[in-house]
Design an enzyme around this catalytic site. Sequence first.
Site, mmCIF file in Angstrom:
data_model
loop_
_atom_site.group_PDB
_atom_site.id
_atom_site.type_symbol
_atom_site.label_atom_id
_atom_site.label_comp_id
_atom_site.label_asym_id
_atom_site.label_seq_id
_atom_site.Cartn_x
_atom_site.Cartn_y
_atom_site.Cartn_z
ATOM 1 C CB VAL A 33 -0.968 -0.011 1.203
ATOM 2 C CG1 VAL A 33 -1.723 1.308 1.299
ATOM 3 C CG2 VAL A 33 -1.944 -1.164 1.074
ATOM 4 C CG ASP B 219 -8.055 26.648 -41.132
ATOM 5 O OD1 ASP B 219 -7.486 25.889 -41.913
ATOM 6 O OD2 ASP B 219 -9.187 26.431 -40.667
ATOM 7 C CB THR C 14 -9.467 33.029 -43.637
ATOM 8 O OG1 THR C 14 -8.771 33.095 -44.882
ATOM 9 C CG2 THR C 14 -10.505 34.126 -43.591
ATOM 10 C CD GLU D 156 -18.620 47.795 -53.534
ATOM 11 O OE1 GLU D 156 -19.589 47.421 -52.819
ATOM 12 O OE2 GLU D 156 -18.731 48.141 -54.715
ATOM 13 C CB THR E 211 -4.696 28.861 -46.304
ATOM 14 O OG1 THR E 211 -5.736 29.748 -46.702
ATOM 15 C CG2 THR E 211 -3.496 29.072 -47.209
ATOM 16 N NE ARG F 34 -6.414 29.166 -55.287
ATOM 17 C CZ ARG F 34 -7.359 30.059 -55.045
ATOM 18 N NH1 ARG F 34 -8.263 29.820 -54.096
ATOM 19 N NH2 ARG F 34 -7.411 31.192 -55.694
ATOM 20 C CG ASN G 174 5.434 5.969 -2.795
ATOM 21 O OD1 ASN G 174 4.838 6.670 -1.994
ATOM 22 N ND2 ASN G 174 4.869 5.518 -3.894
ATOM 23 C CG ASN H 14 -0.270 6.648 2.178
ATOM 24 O OD1 ASN H 14 0.726 6.808 1.495
ATOM 25 N ND2 ASN H 14 -0.652 5.464 2.615
ATOM 26 C CG ASP I 113 -1.777 9.518 -1.541
ATOM 27 O OD1 ASP I 113 -0.670 9.461 -2.085
ATOM 28 O OD2 ASP I 113 -2.313 8.556 -0.985
#
Length: 1045
Positions: free
Chosen positions: A348, A395, A397, A466, A634, A683, A774, A804, A808
């Site tokens: 243990v 990516d 964009t 635009e 991309t 592309r 331990n 412990n 722990d």
Amino acid sequence: MPPETSQEREPLLDEGSHNEGPFAFTPEQFSKLIDPKDPDLLKQYGGTKKILEGLRVDPAVGISSDEGLESGSPKSKAFQERQKVYGKNILPESAQRSLFSLIWEAYQDKTLILLSIAAIISLAIGINEDYSSRHPEGEPRVGWVEAVVFTNAINDYQKEKQFRKLNAKKEDRTVKLIRSGKEQQISVHEINVGDILLLEPGDIVPVDGIFLSGHNLTCDESSATGESDNIKKGTVEAGLDPFILSGAKVLEGVGKCVVIAVGINSFFGKTMMALRGDESKETPLQIKLDILTEQIAKLGVSAALLMLITLIIKYFIAAAVSDDEFPDIETILTHMISIVIQAITIVVVAVPEGLPMAVTLSLAYATTQMLKDNNLVRVLSACETMGNATTVCSDKTGTLTQNKMTVVEGVIGKKKFENQSEIPEWKNQVDVSTYDTLIQGIAINSSAFEDKDENGKIVFIGSKTECALLEFSKSFGVDYREVRSNSKYLKVYPFASKRKTMTTVIKLTSASSSHGKSPATTDHRIHVKGASEIVLGACTHFVDKDGKVQNFDSQSRQQFDINITMFADKALRTICLAYRDITTEEFEKLDDEEAPVHDLICLGIVGIQDPLRQGVEQSVENFRKAGVFVRMITGDNLLTARAIARNAGILTKGGMSMTGPEFRDKSHEEQLNIVPRLQVLARSSPTDKTIVVNCLRELGDVVAVTGDGTNDGPALKLADVGFSMGIAGTEVAKEASSIILMDDNFNSIVKALKWGRAVNDSVRKFLQFQLTVNITAVILSFTSAVISDESESILSAVQLLWVNLIMDTLAALALATEPPTDELLNRRPTSKKASLINYRMWKMILGQAIFQIAINLSLLRMGPEIFHLSNSNEDQIVLRTLVFNTFVFLQVFNEINCRRIDDNLNIFKNIFHNQIFIIVQIVVIFGQIAIVEFGGVAFGTVGLSWQQWLTTVLIGSLSLPIGVIIRLIPNTCVPESILDEDHKPIVSQGKMQWESAIQDVKAELKIFSALRKSRKSSSPNSPNSPKPKELSNIVQNLVHRRNRD
């Protein structure tokens, strides 16, 4: 609805198309139309007319709202028959996993299984010993198993709920359709096959359909199919695409379509269902933890067996040589049970109970904090996997860029600005009349307008060019609506791809600027904008820096051409803005079809680009510093992709850039050779992205991928860590991903990398601490039990329980909540093959364990002399308390020491940034004081004097200087292969730059060699003399190579 005719029952296909149901077509037949799109099959089915007949719907009326309702049957529901055949427009919820199933999954951990076995054995023996007044040792251990299991399960359950909540709102929306001859607005979930759906700009199509009628209907299907070009919809007879896919976005125009697939039968639904496979991949950390657990279990069991054999042999030898009578069977069995309990205690203590808890706490804490950094973690393990990522495929964009076209450079009125920050200065320098004419042209000669987007934000809507120009004018405080309302439009020649210009003619007022001319109220003005080479070619004059109109000569035209070339080299979209004032007579002669694009006056040229997000360059540099290779994948063209990648620092000397089709056409071996140097793939299709991810994983890379479209789903699912976009991302992308970027920002991926590395470091810090405890506890228990007359450990079972608890839950809480720092980016990713516990950690673990064992055994032997204690039972309890207290404080100070797992001596750096660590240390110290002073019989302790307290604390603090000494031990005798645990890329950045430099030198040597031959040659016609054309080609190749790099 009219009754079915016999014609509707006739098979529409020659073979196998007969349908005995109420409708002439099955969902499978419609599916063949859409995936892939098959216009020829639509003709075989009889065209749109037969589809409508087969679905029993009139396109002018739509299906009846009362279809299927029976007046005499209150239980009847509308569209029952239709939904029975074609289904509802609802995707079945991915079965939300019950808490019990998540608990069972969390329990499938080798460490937890080993702990459970040890706990059951210990508990059974302990209960048996209750009748002998022995403490039921090990019983509380079951609690740790429960804690880990429930923490894991509840955490996963909450993440699942959080993700469902994120998508719930986005999925619920309304659409317009025609039913019973009326236009209605209903929820997307209520759409049925056969409905006549109305489509408008901005709609996200929720179902598959076939075009019926409309005007200029154009859809963006890039998120569904990867097709970057917008697709105009129409009838199959007109030679246009009649199929409207679910997931597509309507960009412009209006239309009607008949719905042919909903829910799981639609293109979108099939994609979503395909991504629901339960494919759990083990992460590098999980693999390493499993190996470590097995090794520790073997060592723990070996130590327990050794102790068991040793104590049994010792008992029988002692009994045999004793002068007393040989014990009876009952006495022997009692001692054997006692020895077995000691052995169980060793198991243990040896097994790292807190390891699963530490991993879970670290991940749970990290994912909670990552949400504040705009990273929603859907898959818990993705957090630690990201810490070991060796490459990021991003990516462009919206992730690297702002997804917003912007004026970034320009030369207007012979005044130049080279970036956005110089625009205000340009405004102050440019002539007022030039500025007024420019703003007038931007506002009037445009069809874009301001409106709310789907999120309610005010944005410009229209062509990206635009919108960028209007945003440019808005930055000066100009209201385009006011300019338009004060102008009288006479003629508009919309943008056409054939002429690549847009022209607007207005009537001038006396207030209009004229650059030296005095316009009469009858004068008119032509504003033109468009492709720079076309508009500039139509200009005969230009406006100078003083606002005066000058004739174009060869020198001034050449200067404009140079500016256009410079902008094009930076992959800017160049737009030329021009105008011309005309008289009424000239206006009356204008053609209604052909735009008057001639004899123009050039105002200037602007360069438009989707600029990088703020901080992207620094993030890419941080990735490079962290040893993570960044690639851009991309759908944009190669020239633009290179320019953006170069600006971001992704494309460097020696790196490769190519298009998706080029890469796809290579053999698999060639692809594997190209991928290590590939920095830009333009592309590209979703298939290309998947191929790249496969190649990288095959070469041993841990791959992170970003994606936002439905078509990115396979690559996101395939990658080790998939990042989807929280704002622009589709539901498919989010479903396939493991982390969602809530702000769609590349910079957030760097934060995920830091958190991932912090998680990995937290686990290692805890391991370094726990294994020290331990090893010390096992050897101390073993040794003290062997040398003890009663075969009992110096540390009682309850004391070991407290130890412990320290090593722990509390240690896990303290070391697993260390926030990340920028220092984590100063090292390379850890190799997949690297051990979880490296040489430096083993050096610290063994060094501290040896020191602590030596201290505790020394106290055990020399404690009575040091503290002036007798052999009485009372003083023996004091000695045990002193050893216990020293042992605990050695761990308290060693926990501080374990904040670093390298050879850096400053273990206190940023200690106050982790408040949880400070709180845990305070809790442990006060808990130890309470146990020693008030634990009494329960813990087998007695109160200590202040001198004894001071001595044990000072001895415990020696862990800190011992840690410094261990770190100062030189590593010169250790092979580099053991010390170096970094991931080794096949081709490093340095190697690529070195290869590029060699190629440049070779090219330059060719030029020098050619020039030398030219000089040595006495005759220009000498065969050894290179021709001028050859020299020119060599120089051009060198220049091209430098520009590319």
